[in-house]
Design a protein around this motif. Structure first.
Motif, short mmCIF file in Angstrom:
data_model
loop_
_atom_site.label_atom_id
_atom_site.label_comp_id
_atom_site.label_asym_id
_atom_site.label_seq_id
_atom_site.Cartn_x
_atom_site.Cartn_y
_atom_site.Cartn_z
N TYR A 39 0.85 -1.20 0.00
CA TYR A 39 0.00 0.00 0.00
C TYR A 39 0.88 1.24 0.00
CZ TYR A 39 -4.15 -2.75 1.01
OH TYR A 39 -5.18 -3.63 0.93
N PRO A 40 1.10 1.86 -1.16
CA PRO A 40 1.96 3.05 -1.17
C PRO A 40 1.34 4.19 -0.37
CG PRO A 40 0.86 2.77 -3.28
CD PRO A 40 0.55 1.55 -2.48
N ASN A 41 2.18 5.02 0.23
CA ASN A 41 1.68 6.14 1.02
C ASN A 41 1.26 7.31 0.15
OD1 ASN A 41 2.14 4.81 3.42
ND2 ASN A 41 4.24 5.54 3.56
N ASN A 43 0.58 8.67 -3.91
CA ASN A 43 0.53 8.35 -5.33
C ASN A 43 -0.13 9.48 -6.11
OD1 ASN A 43 -2.15 7.97 -4.71
ND2 ASN A 43 -1.92 5.77 -4.55
N GLU A 45 -2.68 11.33 -8.35
CA GLU A 45 -4.11 11.22 -8.60
C GLU A 45 -4.54 12.34 -9.52
OE1 GLU A 45 -6.34 10.83 -5.04
OE2 GLU A 45 -5.63 8.76 -4.80
N PRO A 46 -5.49 12.07 -10.39
CA PRO A 46 -5.94 13.11 -11.32
C PRO A 46 -6.64 14.26 -10.57
CG PRO A 46 -7.30 11.15 -11.50
CD PRO A 46 -6.16 10.79 -10.61
N MET A 48 -9.28 16.61 -9.13
CA MET A 48 -10.59 16.21 -8.65
C MET A 48 -11.63 17.33 -8.73
SD MET A 48 -10.35 13.08 -8.07
CE MET A 48 -11.72 12.55 -7.05
N ASN A 68 -15.04 13.57 -21.41
CA ASN A 68 -13.71 13.02 -21.69
C ASN A 68 -12.65 13.53 -20.73
OD1 ASN A 68 -14.86 11.65 -23.70
ND2 ASN A 68 -13.97 12.82 -25.39
N GLY A 69 -12.72 14.80 -20.37
CA GLY A 69 -11.68 15.34 -19.52
C GLY A 69 -11.84 14.94 -18.07
N GLY A 92 -17.92 -0.26 -13.24
CA GLY A 92 -16.98 0.80 -13.51
C GLY A 92 -16.68 1.10 -14.96
#
Lengths: 165, 358, 260
Positions: A39-41, A43, A45-46, A48, A68-69, A92
């Motif tokens: 479990y990386p601490n 990372n 993320e796109p 939000m 799309n974006g 999903g």
């Protein structure tokens, strides 16, 4: 001669028990550390949240410009504007908007949703999620994907889940 | 004619047809498992297959790169099912006549040298497989779709063929059941087979009569619930995962009205003519009772039947209940499929608030 | 010496004798020695029942599965020379393998071989079932075989994610959502709604099994890297170990099954 042993039988077995318990505990500890390792601490993320223009930019119906974006459909209907997630609540995938039939249809397992996001066919267990949608002071729409509103939990009445237009 | 085949191919009709054929196969296994039947069956089925391949929509599905292996699978499964039954029935006849199975004949029990008897067989198989793979690889490019695009899912979004049975299951159940519990039970059930099946007969040779129940159950799960679903997923599912006949053009604009209803809505709105209760447990009480009854009362009730009592006595408590539980879980899939097709039933228990749908 | 053929001369050299320490396998002693003395062949017993050699009985499906596994290992290693597991390069590298690499069918062999392996492993299990070969004393080995079957499917699954095409990304999306729906350990599955103490959510999207699978909350490059490692190193190691166990137990449980 047996009497002269430093450990008698009972002591020897309790010693063994302690040893095995310690060994098992050490193994379990190592295993849990190995699990924690996966479990990386931190990372990537796109993004939000995003500014989605002004309410007057949208016509009634489904607007796909942010799909799309940012993975968001803007839906203007019955005097409200909502930001609907485009992630199927089943597994999903990304459903397609079918304007002819006025529904969202998922290509993976055939879930179907009405224009307001409520599921009515296929396996999807619950409606599509809404994102928080608010107005900035200068009259722009701010969509925040970190907060979701779920219809089946009665959250679609929440004032942040839509804006009146 | 094509319209008629398309009509029959809809799972709502083709699944019962498949089951009827399956029943006929195990009922008349002595007829099926003969060389004569195999030859006649092949000769009879060749013209329809040729006729079907002449249709361009069907042909297009068959030669889709991802679908090529499933054609091999169908051919090999049909052949080997027949072949194992053929060998089994032949041994049945010998056992009934008081002889030993072919595999137990003295000349087959005789020990032979690994070199050259086995190593050359293996070498032959390896070379044949290598040639087959290389030729296949030269003629057919490996499947590769467009570059990944997280904002647009291809339509239809199909898994490779070996997961299409799973994908088809996911249509009928919530992911936690069809995607996690059922596959888990399949694996656990397979591992449990040797511990449940205490029948000492048929160890190490082909036979049918002595292991009838075990073989029928296994063939049902393997052919009807796995291979059949793969075939449905491959050949009969088109855009939007809706049903398309084998000869039907994949029209992306095909409109299918498919309104699914939960059991709670059937019960409260249609049955009692009331709005759904706001308490979710009360709302779903019928489904919860039915599900619990299905998984817990049914196995207990099965003891009351004559057959169940006999099995229970033969197998012992733990084996019996594991077997019944696995059988009940396995049967939940065709039952749910039938309910979906007949009544558009979506979920028996629908508790999206707790992510618990069944 | 002149009357000896060339073959015999070669056989008489010290080099040949150092490698093959017995004569040609045309008599009982040397046939035993060739199998027992060769590290690859000694997987086999020296003698076995005739029924276990018959193709009509074994269908050779287990052997073919193992052979395809080896072929996939070799072609897979060759593919790794030209493949970078990043979202930027993965797809282009896969295309380049066909276009810019000599003998550009390595990926084809690898991909189709994987399909063939799934078929052979299913048919192997089918044969073992139909001959009742899972019955005592082979119960445990049947269980090992089932796990190998599952691992074969997992290898296929992790493998078709690597080209990072549309199939890959949507398969990961669906797989990740199944992980999310796992009871108790997935944040979208049954049970997670109860694992809440006050405001503290015990099973959330930051600590559930999906996060572990993807190395993050979203399908992206960490997920690709994870599946790459699983596909190329982790699962093959487990499979190789279990294959050793499987073969060992075939021998120890009485060889290829035959009537008792």
């Amino acid at each position: 001669m047996a009497d002269k042993q430093s450990l008698n039988r009972r002591e020897f077995f309790s010693f063994l028990t302690v040893g095995w318990v310690a060994f098992s505990a050490a193994c379990a500890g190592l295993a849990s550390m190995a699990l924690r390792y996966s479990y990386p601490n931190v990372n990537f993320e796109p993004e939000m949240d995003f500014l989605a223009g002004r309410p007057t930019d949208y016509e009634a119906g489904v607007d796909e410009r942010w799909k799309n974006g940012f993975g968001v459909w803007m839906i203007k209907r019955d005097g409200i504007l909502v930001a609907l997630s485009n992630i199927c609540t089943h597994l999903g995938c990304v459903p397609n908007w079918l304007p002819a039939e006025l529904k969202f249809k998922c290509p993976c397992h055939g879930s179907g949703f009405y224009m307001n996001g409520v599921n009515f066919e296929g396996p999807a267990p619950r409606p599509l999620e809404r994102f928080r949608i608010t107005m900035t002071p200068d009259g722009q729409i701010l969509v925040d994907k970190t907060r979701i509103f779920r219809q089946e939990k009665g959250e679609w009445n929440h004032p942040d889940s839509f804006i009146r237009v | 004619m094509r319209e008629f085949v398309n009509y029959l191919a809809d799972p709502i009709r083709s699944f019962p047809i498949f089951l009827v054929f399956f029943y006929l196969m195990i009922r008349y296994v002595k007829v099926v498992a003969t060389k004569k039947f195999a030859v006649i069956g092949t000769l009879i089925s060749l013209p329809p297959i040729a006729w079907a391949l002449a249709d361009k929509n069907f042909f297009k599905i068959v030669i889709r790169p991802d679908n090529l292996p499933i054609n091999f699978l169908i051919i090999t499964v049909v052949f080997f099912t027949w072949f194992s039954l053929y060998k089994g029935v032949r041994n049945d006849g010998r056992l009934a006549a008081g002889e030993v199975p072919i595999e137990a004949l003295p000349e087959n029990r005789e020990k032979v040298w690994t070199w050259p008897n086995l190593v050359y067989t293996e070498l032959f198989c390896m070379i044949a497989m290598t040639i087959f793979l290389v030729v296949w690889a030269i003629y057919f490019k490996a499947p590769l779709e467009e570059p990944a695009n997280p904002t647009w899912a291809p339509n239809p979004a199909k898994a490779p063929w070996y997961f299409l049975g799973l994908q088809e299951m996911l249509v009928y159940f919530d992911p936690w059941y069809a995607g996690v519990i059922l596959p888990g039970l399949i694996v656990a059930g397979l591992i449990a087979i040797p511990y449940i099946d205490t029948n000492p007969k048929g160890n190490g040779y082909f036979c049918y009569e002595d292991r009838k129940m075990a073989i029928n159950l296994f063939l049902f799960g393997w052919l009807a619930l796995w291979v059949y679903l793969i075939i449905v997923g491959t050949f009969l599912r088109g855009p939007n995962w809706t049903f398309y006949g084998p000869f039907e053009y994949w029209d992306y604009k095909k409109v299918v009205a498919e309104y699914n209803v939960n059991l709670s809505e059937f019960f409260w709105i249609i049955g009692l003519n009331q709005p759904l209760p706001s308490n979710m447990i009360l709302r779903e009480i019928v489904g919860i009772v039915i599900s619990l009854g299905y998984f817990f009362i049914l196995p207990l009730a099965s003891l009351k039947t004559k057959y169940g009592a006999k099995l229970f006595k033969d197998m012992g408590t733990i084996r019996y209940f594991i077997l019944i539980f696995l059988a009940v879980a396995m049967a939940s899939l065709p039952i749910k499929m039938a309910l979906r097709w007949l009544f558009s039933l979506k979920y028996i228990v629908a508790l999206p608030e707790l992510e618990l749908n069944f | 010496m002149a009357d000896k053929g060339l073959a015999q001369k070669v056989r008489d050299t010290q080099v040949w004798k150092s490698i093959f320490r017995h004569g040609p396998p045309d008599n009982a002693r040397n046939r035993a020695a060739v199998v027992a003395g060769n590290v690859f062949l000694h997987l086999h017993p020296i003698k076995l029942k005739k029924s276990g050699v018959e193709l009509g009985y074994t269908w050779c499906m287990g052997g073919l599965t193992f052979f395809i596994f080896l072929a996939l290992a070799v072609t897979g290693v060759l593919l790794m020379f030209y493949y970078r597991p990043t979202a930027e390069y993965a797809f282009n590298d896969i295309v380049a393998m066909r276009e810019h690499v000599p003998l550009g069918i390595m990926r084809e062999i690898h991909r189709w071989g994987a399909h063939a392996m799934v078929i052979t492993v299913w048919l192997h299990m089918f044969r073992v079932f139909m001959t009742g070969s899972y019955k005592p004393p082979r119960e445990f080995n049947w269980g090992v075989g089932v796990i190998l079957l599952v691992l074969t499917m997992l290898l296929s699954f992790t493998g078709y994610l690597l080209p990072w095409d549309q199939l890959a990304i949507w398969a990961i999306a669906v797989g990740a959502n199944m992980a999310k729906a796992t009871p108790l350990v997935g944040h979208g599955g049954p049970g997670a709604a109860f694992a809440v103490i006050g405001d503290f959510v015990m099973v959330s999207d930051k600590n559930d099994v999906r996060y572990q699978l993807l190395g993050g909350r979203f399908v992206g490059e960490p997920a690709l890297l994870r599946f790459y490692i699983l596909h190329c190193v982790f699962i093959p190691l487990v499979v190789g170990t279990l294959i050793a166990v499987h073969f060992w137990r075939v021998r120890k449980d009485g060889g290829i099954s035959a009537p008792l």
